[in-house]
Design a protein around this motif. Structure first.
Motif, PDB file in Angstrom:
ATOM      1  N   THR A   1      -6.378  10.591  -7.898  1.00 48.77           N
ATOM      2  CA  THR A   1      -5.073  11.037  -8.377  1.00 48.77           C
ATOM      3  C   THR A   1      -4.423   9.901  -9.172  1.00 48.77           C
ATOM      4  OG1 THR A   1      -3.950  10.192  -6.403  1.00 48.77           O
ATOM      5  CG2 THR A   1      -4.738  12.497  -6.324  1.00 48.77           C
ATOM      6  N   PRO A   2      -3.331  10.172  -9.877  1.00 50.71           N
ATOM      7  CA  PRO A   2      -2.635   9.079 -10.561  1.00 50.71           C
ATOM      8  C   PRO A   2      -2.234   7.959  -9.595  1.00 50.71           C
ATOM      9  CG  PRO A   2      -1.849  11.186 -11.386  1.00 50.71           C
ATOM     10  CD  PRO A   2      -2.749  11.494 -10.231  1.00 50.71           C
ATOM     11  N   GLU A   3      -1.874   8.320  -8.353  1.00 42.64           N
ATOM     12  CA  GLU A   3      -1.494   7.307  -7.365  1.00 42.64           C
ATOM     13  C   GLU A   3      -2.691   6.437  -6.978  1.00 42.64           C
ATOM     14  OE1 GLU A   3       1.376  10.677  -7.125  1.00 42.64           O
ATOM     15  OE2 GLU A   3      -0.816  10.587  -7.033  1.00 42.64           O
ATOM     16  N   SER A   4      -3.859   7.060  -6.803  1.00 41.46           N
ATOM     17  CA  SER A   4      -5.042   6.263  -6.432  1.00 41.46           C
ATOM     18  C   SER A   4      -5.511   5.418  -7.612  1.00 41.46           C
ATOM     19  CB  SER A   4      -6.173   7.151  -5.900  1.00 41.46           C
ATOM     20  OG  SER A   4      -6.843   7.850  -6.920  1.00 41.46           O
ATOM     21  N   GLU A   5      -5.318   5.913  -8.819  1.00 34.66           N
ATOM     22  CA  GLU A   5      -5.661   5.124 -10.005  1.00 34.66           C
ATOM     23  C   GLU A   5      -4.744   3.906 -10.112  1.00 34.66           C
ATOM     24  OE1 GLU A   5      -5.570   7.782 -13.363  1.00 34.66           O
ATOM     25  OE2 GLU A   5      -7.126   9.061 -12.501  1.00 34.66           O
ATOM     26  N   ALA A   6      -3.454   4.103  -9.837  1.00 34.34           N
ATOM     27  CA  ALA A   6      -2.500   2.986  -9.880  1.00 34.34           C
ATOM     28  C   ALA A   6      -2.821   1.963  -8.795  1.00 34.34           C
ATOM     29  CB  ALA A   6      -1.069   3.511  -9.720  1.00 34.34           C
TER      30      ALA A   6
ATOM     31  N   THR B   1     -11.574   6.503  -6.785  1.00 36.61           N
ATOM     32  CA  THR B   1     -12.102   7.464  -5.816  1.00 36.61           C
ATOM     33  C   THR B   1     -12.113   6.861  -4.411  1.00 36.61           C
ATOM     34  OG1 THR B   1     -13.434   8.532  -7.524  1.00 36.61           O
ATOM     35  CG2 THR B   1     -14.090   8.927  -5.253  1.00 36.61           C
ATOM     36  N   ILE B   2     -12.533   5.605  -4.292  1.00 37.32           N
ATOM     37  CA  ILE B   2     -12.487   4.913  -3.001  1.00 37.32           C
ATOM     38  C   ILE B   2     -11.036   4.819  -2.529  1.00 37.32           C
ATOM     39  CG2 ILE B   2     -12.773   2.649  -1.884  1.00 37.32           C
ATOM     40  CD1 ILE B   2     -15.417   2.387  -3.472  1.00 37.32           C
ATOM     41  N   CYS B   3     -10.136   4.487  -3.438  1.00 35.98           N
ATOM     42  CA  CYS B   3      -8.712   4.387  -3.056  1.00 35.98           C
ATOM     43  C   CYS B   3      -8.171   5.726  -2.569  1.00 35.98           C
ATOM     44  CB  CYS B   3      -7.873   3.849  -4.213  1.00 35.98           C
ATOM     45  SG  CYS B   3      -8.033   2.061  -4.432  1.00 35.98           S
ATOM     46  N   TYR B   4      -8.612   6.823  -3.190  1.00 38.64           N
ATOM     47  CA  TYR B   4      -8.108   8.117  -2.729  1.00 38.64           C
ATOM     48  C   TYR B   4      -8.655   8.462  -1.345  1.00 38.64           C
ATOM     49  CZ  TYR B   4      -5.966  12.650  -2.722  1.00 38.64           C
ATOM     50  OH  TYR B   4      -5.173  13.723  -2.369  1.00 38.64           O
TER      51      TYR B   4
ATOM     52  N   ILE C   1       0.833  -1.210   0.000  1.00 35.70           N
ATOM     53  CA  ILE C   1       0.000   0.000   0.000  1.00 35.70           C
ATOM     54  C   ILE C   1       0.866   1.258   0.000  1.00 35.70           C
ATOM     55  CG2 ILE C   1      -1.594   1.370   1.434  1.00 35.70           C
ATOM     56  CD1 ILE C   1      -2.979  -0.901  -0.149  1.00 35.70           C
ATOM     57  N   TRP C   2       1.875   1.285   0.852  1.00 34.75           N
ATOM     58  CA  TRP C   2       2.728   2.483   0.955  1.00 34.75           C
ATOM     59  C   TRP C   2       3.627   2.668  -0.268  1.00 34.75           C
ATOM     60  CZ3 TRP C   2       2.650   6.646   4.019  1.00 34.75           C
ATOM     61  CH2 TRP C   2       1.780   6.601   5.111  1.00 34.75           C
ATOM     62  N   SER C   3       3.791   1.638  -1.084  1.00 33.53           N
ATOM     63  CA  SER C   3       4.634   1.773  -2.280  1.00 33.53           C
ATOM     64  C   SER C   3       4.048   2.778  -3.276  1.00 33.53           C
ATOM     65  CB  SER C   3       4.816   0.407  -2.966  1.00 33.53           C
ATOM     66  OG  SER C   3       3.616  -0.013  -3.603  1.00 33.53           O
ATOM     67  N   PHE C   4       2.748   3.015  -3.196  1.00 34.41           N
ATOM     68  CA  PHE C   4       2.118   3.933  -4.158  1.00 34.41           C
ATOM     69  C   PHE C   4       2.450   5.400  -3.871  1.00 34.41           C
ATOM     70  CE2 PHE C   4      -0.257   0.025  -4.430  1.00 34.41           C
ATOM     71  CZ  PHE C   4      -0.279  -0.175  -5.797  1.00 34.41           C
ATOM     72  N   VAL C   5       3.014   5.668  -2.708  1.00 34.83           N
ATOM     73  CA  VAL C   5       3.444   7.034  -2.375  1.00 34.83           C
ATOM     74  C   VAL C   5       4.934   7.053  -2.020  1.00 34.83           C
ATOM     75  CG1 VAL C   5       1.161   7.855  -1.688  1.00 34.83           C
ATOM     76  CG2 VAL C   5       2.657   6.805   0.029  1.00 34.83           C
TER      77      VAL C   5
ATOM     78  N   ALA D   1      -7.552   8.778   4.462  1.00 33.13           N
ATOM     79  CA  ALA D   1      -7.895   8.298   5.807  1.00 33.13           C
ATOM     80  C   ALA D   1      -6.701   7.717   6.548  1.00 33.13           C
ATOM     81  CB  ALA D   1      -9.017   7.263   5.723  1.00 33.13           C
ATOM     82  N   VAL D   2      -5.840   6.988   5.819  1.00 33.05           N
ATOM     83  CA  VAL D   2      -4.721   6.296   6.474  1.00 33.05           C
ATOM     84  C   VAL D   2      -3.404   7.050   6.354  1.00 33.05           C
ATOM     85  CG1 VAL D   2      -5.827   4.038   6.287  1.00 33.05           C
ATOM     86  CG2 VAL D   2      -4.253   4.789   4.482  1.00 33.05           C
ATOM     87  N   GLY D   3      -3.474   8.294   5.923  1.00 43.02           N
ATOM     88  CA  GLY D   3      -2.297   9.149   5.954  1.00 43.02           C
ATOM     89  C   GLY D   3      -1.287   8.958   4.846  1.00 43.02           C
ATOM     90  N   LEU D   4      -1.653   8.254   3.775  1.00 39.57           N
ATOM     91  CA  LEU D   4      -0.746   8.191   2.632  1.00 39.57           C
ATOM     92  C   LEU D   4      -0.627   9.567   2.005  1.00 39.57           C
ATOM     93  CD1 LEU D   4      -1.537   5.066   2.910  1.00 39.57           C
ATOM     94  CD2 LEU D   4      -0.871   4.939   0.525  1.00 39.57           C
TER      95      LEU D   4
END
Length: 194
Positions: free
Chosen positions: A143-148, A164-167, A120-124, A172-175
């Protein structure tokens, strides 16, 4: 003196506590991340406060979001859950948590050696993205990160994980830190980094 919060926070004490103590705080525990992802999926088409008020009911109904237990839920358990007035009784949403638990166990259980948190944290890039939005109107829905992230999760068999759910999950989890610059927490989070 009343704290200045992000504009999406209403007067509800539960919502204010969620904003002040939970939203945007970095989470690294894999099971907690799994739980938050599932809860964000339950929000689809609803307001977050609806799910927040049912969070304890979800934790009770879904074995504290232990994916190893949820992955074994069968059709009888689904029917039982659909009678539970404490959760959103939507078959697709109930099944999504079970499907996500099975995907988690397939790809991220201890025996597999992969770590859900690291994934999960790899996306940021392993650390929070700190945005400097002045108002909620500037905050994107995805965002591109949430799309990925969405694409990668879907490929692994997760569902109710659109961009949108991923963003919302990432917020929520501070990414990402999407507390607006006029929010009291924005300054606190910046001071903690220095």
């Amino acid at each position: 003196m009343e704290k200045q919060r992000c504009s999406w926070v209403g007067a509800d004490d539960l919502y204010q506590a969620y904003h002040d103590e939970v939203w945007g705080r970095p989470v690294f525990d894999s099971q907690e991340l799994f739980a938050k992802l599932c809860l964000d999926g339950q929000q689809a088409g609803l307001s977050w406060i609806t799910i927040l008020k049912k969070q304890h009911n979800y934790e009770a109904a879904f074995a504290n979001f232990d994916p190893a237990i949820i992955a074994k839920f069968d059709d009888d358990k689904v029917e039982e859950l659909l009678l539970n007035k404490g959760i959103v009784r939507n078959r697709l949403k109930v099944n999504s948590i079970i499907k996500n638990a099975r995907a988690y166990m397939t790809h991220f259980s201890d025996t597999q050696g992969d770590d859900f948190s690291r994934f999960i944290w790899s996306f940021v890039g392993g650390k929070p993205i700190v945005n400097k939005f002045n108002s909620m109107s500037e905050v994107p829905a995805q965002t591109p990160e949430s799309e990925a992230m969405s694409k990668a999760l879907k490929k692994l068999g997760f569902n109710f994980v659109g961009p949108t759910i991923c963003y919302a999950f990432m917020q929520a989890v501070g990414l990402v830190n999407d507390h607006t610059t006029d929010c009291f927490y924005y300054d606190l989070s910046e001071k903690r980094k220095s």
